[in-house]
Design a protein around this motif. Structure first.
Motif, mmCIF file in Angstrom:
data_model
loop_
_atom_site.group_PDB
_atom_site.id
_atom_site.type_symbol
_atom_site.label_atom_id
_atom_site.label_comp_id
_atom_site.label_asym_id
_atom_site.label_seq_id
_atom_site.Cartn_x
_atom_site.Cartn_y
_atom_site.Cartn_z
ATOM 1 N N GLY A 122 32.489 51.618 52.934
ATOM 2 C CA GLY A 122 31.312 50.871 51.674
ATOM 3 C C GLY A 122 31.761 50.060 50.037
ATOM 4 N N ALA A 123 32.723 50.867 49.346
ATOM 5 C CA ALA A 123 32.911 50.414 48.615
ATOM 6 C C ALA A 123 32.599 48.589 47.582
ATOM 7 N N THR A 124 32.820 48.408 47.002
ATOM 8 C CA THR A 124 31.939 47.418 46.313
ATOM 9 C C THR A 124 33.633 46.227 45.547
ATOM 10 N N TYR A 125 34.467 47.406 45.606
ATOM 11 C CA TYR A 125 35.661 47.184 44.857
ATOM 12 C C TYR A 125 35.897 48.321 45.095
ATOM 13 N N VAL A 126 38.009 48.030 45.796
ATOM 14 C CA VAL A 126 39.223 49.176 45.683
ATOM 15 C C VAL A 126 39.545 48.179 44.324
ATOM 16 N N SER A 127 40.432 49.946 43.936
ATOM 17 C CA SER A 127 41.391 50.069 42.383
ATOM 18 C C SER A 127 42.633 49.587 42.740
ATOM 19 N N PRO A 128 43.485 49.467 43.452
ATOM 20 C CA PRO A 128 44.923 49.701 43.408
ATOM 21 C C PRO A 128 45.718 49.347 42.160
ATOM 22 N N PHE A 129 46.562 51.103 41.514
ATOM 23 C CA PHE A 129 46.973 51.316 40.286
ATOM 24 C C PHE A 129 48.286 50.631 40.216
ATOM 25 N N LEU A 130 48.217 49.165 39.655
ATOM 26 C CA LEU A 130 50.503 48.567 39.747
ATOM 27 C C LEU A 130 51.166 49.658 39.126
ATOM 28 N N GLY A 131 51.159 49.464 37.430
ATOM 29 C CA GLY A 131 51.561 50.110 36.882
ATOM 30 C C GLY A 131 52.021 51.475 37.228
ATOM 31 N N ARG A 132 51.237 52.439 37.297
ATOM 32 C CA ARG A 132 51.372 54.138 37.457
ATOM 33 C C ARG A 132 52.235 54.140 39.210
ATOM 34 N N GLN A 157 34.633 42.563 52.790
ATOM 35 C CA GLN A 157 34.270 42.261 51.722
ATOM 36 C C GLN A 157 34.209 42.675 51.034
ATOM 37 N N THR A 158 35.254 44.047 50.886
ATOM 38 C CA THR A 158 35.456 44.460 49.549
ATOM 39 C C THR A 158 35.958 44.128 48.713
ATOM 40 N N GLU A 159 36.222 44.146 47.419
ATOM 41 C CA GLU A 159 37.208 42.977 46.630
ATOM 42 C C GLU A 159 38.262 43.717 46.068
ATOM 43 N N VAL A 172 49.937 37.652 36.822
ATOM 44 C CA VAL A 172 49.804 36.303 37.870
ATOM 45 C C VAL A 172 50.302 37.205 38.694
ATOM 46 N N GLU A 173 51.710 37.866 39.233
ATOM 47 C CA GLU A 173 51.362 37.828 41.041
ATOM 48 C C GLU A 173 50.450 38.731 41.393
ATOM 49 N N ALA A 174 49.438 39.259 40.617
ATOM 50 C CA ALA A 174 48.413 40.384 41.714
ATOM 51 C C ALA A 174 47.447 39.101 41.995
ATOM 52 N N ALA A 175 47.710 37.563 40.935
ATOM 53 C CA ALA A 175 46.736 36.358 41.341
ATOM 54 C C ALA A 175 47.089 35.532 42.501
ATOM 55 N N LYS A 176 48.830 35.833 42.516
ATOM 56 C CA LYS A 176 49.807 35.164 43.439
ATOM 57 C C LYS A 176 49.705 35.840 45.000
ATOM 58 N N ALA A 177 49.609 37.059 44.273
ATOM 59 C CA ALA A 177 49.305 38.200 45.791
ATOM 60 C C ALA A 177 47.459 37.540 46.213
ATOM 61 N N GLY A 178 46.195 37.344 45.710
ATOM 62 C CA GLY A 178 45.250 37.074 46.593
ATOM 63 C C GLY A 178 44.078 38.389 46.282
ATOM 64 N N ALA A 179 44.848 39.259 44.547
ATOM 65 C CA ALA A 179 43.305 40.080 44.031
ATOM 66 C C ALA A 179 42.687 39.383 43.917
ATOM 67 N N ASP A 180 41.513 40.314 43.871
ATOM 68 C CA ASP A 180 39.855 39.120 43.799
ATOM 69 C C ASP A 180 40.294 39.393 42.421
ATOM 70 N N ILE A 181 40.252 39.906 41.645
ATOM 71 C CA ILE A 181 40.495 41.062 39.754
ATOM 72 C C ILE A 181 41.238 41.667 39.713
ATOM 73 N N ALA A 182 41.414 41.701 38.115
ATOM 74 C CA ALA A 182 43.143 42.483 37.543
ATOM 75 C C ALA A 182 42.054 42.402 36.693
ATOM 76 N N THR A 183 42.303 43.783 36.259
ATOM 77 C CA THR A 183 41.519 44.572 34.769
ATOM 78 C C THR A 183 42.986 44.805 33.806
ATOM 79 N N MET A 184 42.386 44.637 32.716
ATOM 80 C CA MET A 184 43.660 45.580 31.682
ATOM 81 C C MET A 184 43.019 45.318 30.569
ATOM 82 N N PRO A 185 43.756 45.708 29.950
ATOM 83 C CA PRO A 185 43.530 45.526 28.227
ATOM 84 C C PRO A 185 43.763 45.054 27.435
ATOM 85 N N PRO A 186 42.915 44.722 26.366
ATOM 86 C CA PRO A 186 42.996 44.093 26.301
ATOM 87 C C PRO A 186 43.997 42.774 25.542
#
Length: 224
Positions: A122-132, A157-159, A172-186
Protein backbone atom coordinates in the motif's frame (compact mmCIF):
# COMPACT_ATOMS: atom_id res chain seq x y z
CA UNK A 1 6.96 14.19 -14.39
CA UNK A 2 7.05 15.76 -10.94
CA UNK A 3 10.32 17.14 -9.60
CA UNK A 4 11.30 16.84 -5.94
CA UNK A 5 14.41 18.25 -4.28
CA UNK A 6 16.44 15.78 -2.24
CA UNK A 7 17.87 18.01 0.45
CA UNK A 8 17.43 19.43 3.94
CA UNK A 9 18.91 22.81 2.91
CA UNK A 10 16.01 25.22 3.41
CA UNK A 11 17.63 27.98 1.35
CA UNK A 12 18.01 25.62 -1.60
CA UNK A 13 14.37 24.60 -1.21
CA UNK A 14 13.26 28.24 -1.19
CA UNK A 15 15.20 28.75 -4.42
CA UNK A 16 13.67 25.68 -6.06
CA UNK A 17 10.11 26.49 -5.01
CA UNK A 18 10.51 30.07 -6.29
CA UNK A 19 11.33 28.65 -9.74
CA UNK A 20 7.84 27.18 -9.88
CA UNK A 21 8.98 23.70 -10.92
CA UNK A 22 9.53 21.94 -7.58
CA UNK A 23 6.63 19.75 -6.51
CA UNK A 24 7.97 18.22 -3.31
CA UNK A 25 10.96 17.43 -1.10
CA UNK A 26 12.64 14.27 0.16
CA UNK A 27 14.98 14.08 3.14
CA UNK A 28 16.87 11.35 4.98
CA UNK A 29 19.08 11.09 8.10
CA UNK A 30 22.24 11.84 6.08
CA UNK A 31 20.77 15.05 4.65
CA UNK A 32 19.44 16.09 8.05
CA UNK A 33 22.89 15.60 9.60
CA UNK A 34 24.48 17.74 6.88
CA UNK A 35 22.00 20.53 7.58
CA UNK A 36 23.37 20.78 11.12
CA UNK A 37 20.01 21.69 12.62
CA UNK A 38 17.35 19.94 14.65
CA UNK A 39 15.44 17.40 12.57
CA UNK A 40 11.95 18.48 13.61
CA UNK A 41 12.53 22.20 13.16
CA UNK A 42 14.07 21.58 9.75
CA UNK A 43 11.21 19.38 8.54
CA UNK A 44 8.59 21.82 9.81
CA UNK A 45 10.26 24.71 8.01
CA UNK A 46 10.48 22.67 4.81
CA UNK A 47 6.76 21.88 5.07
CA UNK A 48 6.01 25.59 5.27
CA UNK A 49 8.20 26.43 2.28
CA UNK A 50 6.95 23.58 0.09
CA UNK A 51 3.24 22.78 0.17
CA UNK A 52 3.79 19.56 -1.81
CA UNK A 53 4.75 16.17 -0.33
CA UNK A 54 7.69 16.25 2.10
CA UNK A 55 9.22 12.86 2.89
CA UNK A 56 10.67 12.46 6.38
CA UNK A 57 12.34 9.20 7.35
CA UNK A 58 11.70 6.86 10.23
CA UNK A 59 14.70 5.25 11.96
CA UNK A 60 13.12 2.31 13.77
CA UNK A 61 13.86 -1.25 12.71
CA UNK A 62 10.75 -2.99 14.00
CA UNK A 63 7.22 -2.57 12.67
CA UNK A 64 6.10 -1.30 16.07
CA UNK A 65 8.82 1.38 16.16
CA UNK A 66 8.27 2.45 12.55
CA UNK A 67 4.51 2.73 13.04
CA UNK A 68 4.99 4.79 16.20
CA UNK A 69 7.49 7.12 14.49
CA UNK A 70 5.32 7.35 11.38
CA UNK A 71 2.30 8.44 13.39
CA UNK A 72 4.38 11.12 15.12
CA UNK A 73 5.78 12.42 11.83
CA UNK A 74 2.34 12.50 10.22
CA UNK A 75 1.10 14.80 12.99
CA UNK A 76 3.73 17.43 12.27
CA UNK A 77 2.19 18.71 9.04
CA UNK A 78 -0.52 17.63 6.57
CA UNK A 79 1.98 17.26 3.69
CA UNK A 80 4.34 14.88 5.52
CA UNK A 81 5.05 11.54 3.83
CA UNK A 82 6.58 8.87 6.05
CA UNK A 83 9.71 7.25 4.61
CA UNK A 84 10.12 3.59 5.47
CA UNK A 85 13.02 1.28 4.48
CA UNK A 86 12.32 -1.79 2.35
CA UNK A 87 12.71 -4.42 5.04
CA UNK A 88 10.21 -7.04 6.24
CA UNK A 89 9.31 -4.96 9.30
CA UNK A 90 8.98 -1.93 7.06
CA UNK A 91 6.41 -3.68 4.86
CA UNK A 92 4.34 -4.52 7.94
CA UNK A 93 4.49 -0.89 9.01
CA UNK A 94 3.55 0.41 5.57
CA UNK A 95 0.46 -1.80 5.55
CA UNK A 96 -0.68 -0.41 8.90
CA UNK A 97 0.20 3.22 8.21
CA UNK A 98 -1.52 3.07 4.83
CA UNK A 99 -4.62 1.61 6.49
CA UNK A 100 -4.63 4.66 8.78
CA UNK A 101 -4.48 7.03 5.80
CA UNK A 102 -0.85 7.99 6.35
CA UNK A 103 1.13 8.42 3.14
CA UNK A 104 4.34 6.40 2.85
CA UNK A 105 7.46 6.41 0.72
CA UNK A 106 9.28 3.07 0.68
CA UNK A 107 12.96 3.80 0.25
CA UNK A 108 16.18 1.88 -0.45
CA UNK A 109 14.55 -0.14 -3.22
CA UNK A 110 17.02 -1.99 -5.44
CA UNK A 111 14.94 -4.62 -7.23
CA UNK A 112 11.61 -4.92 -9.07
CA UNK A 113 10.60 -7.62 -6.59
CA UNK A 114 11.05 -5.20 -3.69
CA UNK A 115 9.02 -2.54 -5.51
CA UNK A 116 6.23 -5.05 -6.15
CA UNK A 117 6.04 -5.89 -2.45
CA UNK A 118 5.99 -2.21 -1.48
CA UNK A 119 3.10 -1.55 -3.86
CA UNK A 120 1.17 -4.54 -2.52
CA UNK A 121 1.70 -3.25 1.02
CA UNK A 122 0.00 0.00 0.00
CA UNK A 123 2.94 2.39 -0.38
CA UNK A 124 2.11 5.83 -1.78
CA UNK A 125 5.58 6.07 -3.35
CA UNK A 126 8.37 3.61 -4.04
CA UNK A 127 11.92 4.92 -4.40
CA UNK A 128 14.36 2.93 -6.59
CA UNK A 129 17.91 4.23 -6.10
CA UNK A 130 19.45 4.73 -9.55
CA UNK A 131 22.90 6.10 -8.74
CA UNK A 132 23.66 3.60 -6.02
CA UNK A 133 22.56 0.78 -8.33
CA UNK A 134 24.85 2.11 -11.07
CA UNK A 135 27.69 2.18 -8.54
CA UNK A 136 27.68 -1.61 -8.23
CA UNK A 137 27.81 -2.15 -11.98
CA UNK A 138 24.05 -2.56 -12.54
CA UNK A 139 21.82 -0.40 -14.74
CA UNK A 140 19.66 1.76 -12.53
CA UNK A 141 17.44 2.86 -15.39
CA UNK A 142 16.56 -0.73 -16.26
CA UNK A 143 15.34 -1.08 -12.69
CA UNK A 144 12.95 1.83 -13.27
CA UNK A 145 11.74 0.40 -16.58
CA UNK A 146 10.93 -2.96 -15.00
CA UNK A 147 9.07 -1.37 -12.08
CA UNK A 148 7.07 0.80 -14.50
CA UNK A 149 6.08 -2.27 -16.52
CA UNK A 150 5.00 -4.23 -13.44
CA UNK A 151 2.97 -1.37 -12.01
CA UNK A 152 1.22 -0.82 -15.34
CA UNK A 153 0.47 -4.52 -15.70
CA UNK A 154 -1.43 -4.54 -12.42
CA UNK A 155 -2.63 -0.93 -12.28
CA UNK A 156 -0.87 -0.20 -9.00
CA UNK A 157 -1.53 3.36 -7.83
CA UNK A 158 1.87 3.56 -6.12
CA UNK A 159 3.98 6.29 -7.74
CA UNK A 160 7.55 5.56 -8.85
CA UNK A 161 9.98 8.07 -7.39
CA UNK A 162 13.39 7.83 -9.07
CA UNK A 163 15.97 8.55 -6.36
CA UNK A 164 19.76 8.76 -6.07
CA UNK A 165 19.75 11.01 -9.14
CA UNK A 166 23.29 12.07 -10.05
CA UNK A 167 22.89 14.18 -13.22
CA UNK A 168 20.36 15.64 -15.69
CA UNK A 169 20.65 12.57 -17.93
CA UNK A 170 19.31 10.46 -15.08
CA UNK A 171 16.27 12.75 -14.93
CA UNK A 172 15.63 12.61 -18.68
CA UNK A 173 16.04 8.84 -18.87
CA UNK A 174 13.78 8.34 -15.84
CA UNK A 175 11.15 10.50 -17.50
CA UNK A 176 11.44 8.49 -20.72
CA UNK A 177 11.13 5.27 -18.74
CA UNK A 178 7.87 6.48 -17.18
CA UNK A 179 8.87 7.35 -13.60
CA UNK A 180 6.28 9.59 -11.96
CA UNK A 181 8.82 11.63 -10.00
CA UNK A 182 12.53 12.37 -9.95
CA UNK A 183 14.07 13.58 -6.69
CA UNK A 184 17.41 15.27 -7.05
CA UNK A 185 20.00 17.42 -5.26
CA UNK A 186 19.63 21.15 -5.97
CA UNK A 187 22.85 21.07 -8.04
CA UNK A 188 21.23 18.69 -10.55
CA UNK A 189 18.29 21.06 -10.97
CA UNK A 190 20.79 23.87 -11.57
CA UNK A 191 22.49 21.72 -14.22
CA UNK A 192 19.15 21.07 -15.90
CA UNK A 193 18.59 24.81 -16.27
CA UNK A 194 22.04 25.66 -17.61
CA UNK A 195 23.24 25.18 -21.20
CA UNK A 196 26.21 26.92 -22.88
CA UNK A 197 24.21 27.57 -26.07
CA UNK A 198 21.51 29.31 -24.04
CA UNK A 199 24.15 31.57 -22.48
CA UNK A 200 25.75 32.23 -25.85
CA UNK A 201 22.41 32.99 -27.49
CA UNK A 202 21.33 35.33 -24.70
CA UNK A 203 24.59 37.26 -24.89
CA UNK A 204 24.10 37.66 -28.65
CA UNK A 205 20.47 38.77 -28.31
CA UNK A 206 21.32 41.39 -25.69
CA UNK A 207 24.17 42.76 -27.78
CA UNK A 208 21.89 43.07 -30.82
CA UNK A 209 19.22 44.71 -28.67
CA UNK A 210 21.54 47.62 -28.01
CA UNK A 211 21.30 48.58 -31.67
CA UNK A 212 17.49 48.73 -31.70
CA UNK A 213 16.48 52.46 -31.98
CA UNK A 214 14.00 52.49 -29.09
CA UNK A 215 15.81 49.98 -26.89
CA UNK A 216 16.15 52.44 -24.02
CA UNK A 217 12.52 53.55 -23.99
CA UNK A 218 10.34 50.64 -25.13
CA UNK A 219 10.11 49.10 -21.66
CA UNK A 220 10.06 52.37 -19.73
CA UNK A 221 7.15 52.96 -17.38
CA UNK A 222 4.47 55.14 -19.06
CA UNK A 223 4.04 58.65 -17.65
CA UNK A 224 0.98 59.17 -15.49
Amino acid sequence: MKIFLDTADVEAIKWGVALGVVDGVTTNPTLAARAGRGFKETVLEICEICTGPVSAETVGLTAEQIIKEGRILAQWAPNIVVKVPLIAEGLKAVRQLSAEGIKTNVTLVFSPAQALLAAKAGATYVSPFLGRYDDIGQEGMQLVREIVQIFRNYNFQTEILAASIRNPLHVVEAAKAGADIATMPPKVLEQMIAHPLTDKGLTSFLKDWESVPDAKTVFAEPER
